[in-house]
Each structure stands twice: as C-alpha cells, then as structure tokens.
Design an enzyme around this catalytic site. Sequence first.
Site, short mmCIF file in Angstrom:
data_model
loop_
_atom_site.label_atom_id
_atom_site.label_comp_id
_atom_site.label_asym_id
_atom_site.label_seq_id
_atom_site.Cartn_x
_atom_site.Cartn_y
_atom_site.Cartn_z
N SER A 86 0.85 -1.19 0.00
CA SER A 86 0.00 0.00 0.00
C SER A 86 0.89 1.23 0.00
O SER A 86 1.99 1.22 0.56
CB SER A 86 -0.90 0.03 1.24
OG SER A 86 -1.57 1.27 1.34
N TYR A 99 -1.39 -0.82 10.11
CA TYR A 99 -1.49 -1.06 8.67
C TYR A 99 -0.21 -0.61 7.95
O TYR A 99 0.32 -1.33 7.12
CB TYR A 99 -2.72 -0.31 8.14
CG TYR A 99 -3.05 -0.60 6.69
CD1 TYR A 99 -3.68 -1.78 6.33
CD2 TYR A 99 -2.75 0.33 5.70
CE1 TYR A 99 -4.00 -2.03 5.00
CE2 TYR A 99 -3.07 0.08 4.37
CZ TYR A 99 -3.70 -1.10 4.03
OH TYR A 99 -4.02 -1.35 2.71
#
Length: 194
Positions: A86, A99
């Site tokens: 990401s 995350y």
Amino acid sequence: MNEGGNQASIQAMFKQVMEEYGTVDVLVNNAGITKDGLVMRMKPAQWQDVIDINLTGVFYTSQEFFKLCAKKKMSEGAGRIINMSSVVGQVGNAGQANYAAAKGGVIGLTMSNAREFTSRGVLVNAICPGYIQSDMTDELPDAVKDAVISQIPLARMGKPEEIAGMTRFLALDPAAAYITGHTFNVDGGMAIGA
C-alpha cells in the site's frame, strides 16, 4: 492467531490446490484488513490482527509457494509472486500505524524474497495501491473521501481494474520476466505528493 496468519490453514490451502490443479505458478498475496486507531489508544488485538493477516500471512504463503517451486525445475521467471502492499506502507497515515507497519513490512519482505527466490526462477514484486474504489473505501465518510482525493494529483480514486492490470502484467506478461524486487505504485501520484 487469526486465520490470515495461520500457518496450518495456509499449508492446508496449498495442499488442496495442489491436489486439485497439480501446480501453482503464480501467487498473489492480496489479503488485507484495517483496524484503525491512534497509537495511544490502539488495543493489542488491533495491532496483532492487522500484522497477522497483512504481513505474517504473506510470509507463510510465500514460504509455501517457494517450497513448491524448489521441488520443480523452473525456468527463469516461471514462478511469480505479487504482493499487495500500500502507499500507506511507504508514507504512513495517522491512525494506521498497524497497517503502515504491516504494508511497509511487505515491501521489505518482497525485496528479501526476490533476492532469495531468484535461484529457483521465482520473481517477486509488490504493488502499492493508493486509494482504490472498494468495500474498504466505500465505508469512509464523504468528507474523508473528499480530503483524500484532494491529495491525489490525478484527483480521483483508482479503479480495481487498474490494480488488476498491473497484477496481470507482473503475473503473466513475458515482458515482466526481467523484473524482480520492485514496488510499483498504482496511486494516481499520491506518493509523490507526500
């Protein structure tokens, strides 16, 4: 430990796939969750669940895939791993320390695995999506979406087919046979603005 990072369930999945199809040539590590919260308030389970699915699961599936490839004599680039990271793993994001840490770890794991796996003909690369239209982003309030879009040079969210196109290229295209250990941003320019 949850199912995403459970080594036994991943081994069972590979066994089932091998029984049904006889081979695995491409692995796309695409599982991912978020459990957002500020670091000061983040519960241990929020941290661990995201690390287990988003990073540990990638490690175990890559390990099983490589074991299969090591048993076969593969030509260069015949096996391919594509890891979904990401843009948050590159630039961070408030409220997403778990995350960001997991997705940043996926980038490091990708580079290390690329160095280890080339001797068996396996290419390993990562894709870093930005904000993509998905169930995950659909849950965001409109004000948050608007704020995010204002930070993207292309001024829109990405489409799933744009991630799929890069995945297909890295997984199947002969032109990708000389690419390993790299991270490809599909983020509308988001990382350059960070």
